[in-house]
Structure formats: C-alpha cells, structure tokens
Design a protein around this motif. Structure first.
Motif, PDB file in Angstrom:
ATOM      1  N   VAL A 105       0.841  -1.202   0.000  1.00 51.90           N
ATOM      2  CA  VAL A 105       0.000   0.000   0.000  1.00 51.90           C
ATOM      3  C   VAL A 105       0.877   1.254   0.000  1.00 51.90           C
ATOM      4  N   LYS A 106       1.951   1.220   0.787  1.00 49.50           N
ATOM      5  CA  LYS A 106       2.839   2.382   0.847  1.00 49.50           C
ATOM      6  C   LYS A 106       3.574   2.590  -0.481  1.00 49.50           C
ATOM      7  N   GLY A 111       5.861   8.331  -0.647  1.00 59.27           N
ATOM      8  CA  GLY A 111       6.029   9.614   0.044  1.00 59.27           C
ATOM      9  C   GLY A 111       4.771  10.157   0.693  1.00 59.27           C
ATOM     10  N   ASN A 112       3.685   9.393   0.654  1.00 56.43           N
ATOM     11  CA  ASN A 112       2.432   9.878   1.239  1.00 56.43           C
ATOM     12  C   ASN A 112       2.347   9.444   2.701  1.00 56.43           C
ATOM     13  N   ALA A 113       2.630  10.394   3.585  1.00 55.21           N
ATOM     14  CA  ALA A 113       2.702  10.071   5.010  1.00 55.21           C
ATOM     15  C   ALA A 113       1.347   9.668   5.582  1.00 55.21           C
ATOM     16  N   ALA A 114       0.294  10.270   5.060  1.00 55.48           N
ATOM     17  CA  ALA A 114      -1.049   9.946   5.572  1.00 55.48           C
ATOM     18  C   ALA A 114      -1.399   8.500   5.260  1.00 55.48           C
ATOM     19  N   VAL A 115      -1.090   8.084   4.037  1.00 55.01           N
ATOM     20  CA  VAL A 115      -1.340   6.692   3.646  1.00 55.01           C
ATOM     21  C   VAL A 115      -0.501   5.752   4.497  1.00 55.01           C
ATOM     22  N   ALA A 116       0.760   6.082   4.681  1.00 52.19           N
ATOM     23  CA  ALA A 116       1.667   5.223   5.453  1.00 52.19           C
ATOM     24  C   ALA A 116       1.177   5.056   6.887  1.00 52.19           C
ATOM     25  N   ALA A 117       0.781   6.161   7.500  1.00 54.15           N
ATOM     26  CA  ALA A 117       0.324   6.097   8.890  1.00 54.15           C
ATOM     27  C   ALA A 117      -0.982   5.309   8.980  1.00 54.15           C
ATOM     28  N   ALA A 118      -1.870   5.546   8.017  1.00 49.29           N
ATOM     29  CA  ALA A 118      -3.175   4.878   8.057  1.00 49.29           C
ATOM     30  C   ALA A 118      -3.040   3.375   7.874  1.00 49.29           C
ATOM     31  N   VAL A 119      -2.214   2.966   6.948  1.00 51.74           N
ATOM     32  CA  VAL A 119      -2.105   1.520   6.686  1.00 51.74           C
ATOM     33  C   VAL A 119      -1.323   0.818   7.791  1.00 51.74           C
ATOM     34  N   ASP A 120      -0.308   1.492   8.325  1.00 52.93           N
ATOM     35  CA  ASP A 120       0.470   0.865   9.398  1.00 52.93           C
ATOM     36  C   ASP A 120      -0.372   0.646  10.653  1.00 52.93           C
TER      37      ASP A 120
END
Ligand SMILES: [Zn+2]
Length: 169
Positions: A105-106, A111-120
C-alpha cells in the motif's frame, strides 16, 4: 460496463417471486455465522440457511476479532445464542503478511505520510495455519468478556474445492 449494471435486472427477477416480506428482525435459529467475504462462499446455500434464520457476518478471512462488534449486537439486541466461525481452504488471508500488505500500500503511494500512517495502523489479521486460525478465533470469542455466558461456539473449515464443511472445534 460495471458490475452494478446487473443489479436492477437481477433484483427484478428476485422481486418477481419474493414472498418473505413478513419475516421478523431477530434470526429465528438464534445463530450468527462468521465467515469470509470470499466470492466462492455462499453460506445460505452451503449451510442450508433460509432467509430470516441467521446472521451472517462477513469480512476478509472470517475474522472473529473483526466481527466482534457485530456479534455483540447480534447477541445483545437480536437474541442470538450460538456463534459458528468458518474459515476456508485457499483463503487469501493465507497468502500475505501484515508487513507485505503495509509495504504494498505504501509503495502505491510513495512519500504519502497519511497513507503510510493509516495503513500501518491496521492489523489485517492474516494467518498461516488454517485449522489453527479457526481454533484461535473460537478461543478469542470464548475468552472475550463481552460474549454471553453459555454461548454455543463452534469452529469450521469450508473446502472451496469440494463444497464440504468440516467441524474443527
Ligand atoms: Zn477467505
């Protein structure tokens, strides 16, 4: 062409013979079935469940943890007293780890921090042992303080190649 374009003609066919509009809200067999969203699974047909008889709670893998919210509503507000957990052969949940899906997903949103935080933040609840995963989910429910005392709990495996179910616990 989208799949939803078949909904109206499909529904018109259903409505043409529909005569079950009188059914009450609580499931008459007082049972909740937790099972996978897999497209090859059709609990009503495969388990001989008729309209109005059971709650069928579905998610990826048939996870009891993810289903807990619905199970509590099913028991406390709609009177079910039995929960049957079904996992199945060839389940997608057997094919990945949390880390792999997080990374995928990342990678699709570099580089999309919102996506990274949400999926993690999501535990996708994958499993590697089919029967063991059923036992663990039944154990999770059995030990959960929100489940009603005396709930009839069973765990099952459905085989997508034969259509057969087998009780595991
Ligand atoms: Zn599955």
């Amino acid at each position: 062409m989208s799949a939803h374009q078949d909904f109206i003609p499909g529904n018109e066919l259903y409505v043409s013979t529909f005569d079950k509009g009188h059914l009450p809200l609580p499931p008459s067999k007082k049972v909740a079935v937790v099972t996978c969203m897999d497209a090859r699974i059709e609990p009503a047909t495969q388990l001989g469940i008729n309209l109005g008889e059971a709650h069928v709670i579905r998610n990826a893998g048939g996870s009891a943890k993810e289903a807990l919210r619905s199970v509590v509503i099913s028991q406390r507000l709609l009177g079910t007293r039995e929960v049957a957990v079904f996992h199945h052969t060839d389940c997608g949940m057997l094919t990945f780890t949390n880390e792999q899906l997080h990374d995928k997903v990342k990678a699709e949103a570099p580089g999309n921090a919102a996506v990274a935080a949400a999926v993690d933040a999501i535990d996708f609840l994958p499993f590697s042992q089919l029967e063991e995963s059923v036992k663990e989910d039944v154990k999770f429910l059995k030990e959960n303080p929100l489940l009603l005392e005396g709930t009839n709990l069973t765990g099952w495996v459905y085989d997508v190649t034969t259509g057969k179910v087998q009780r595991v616990v």
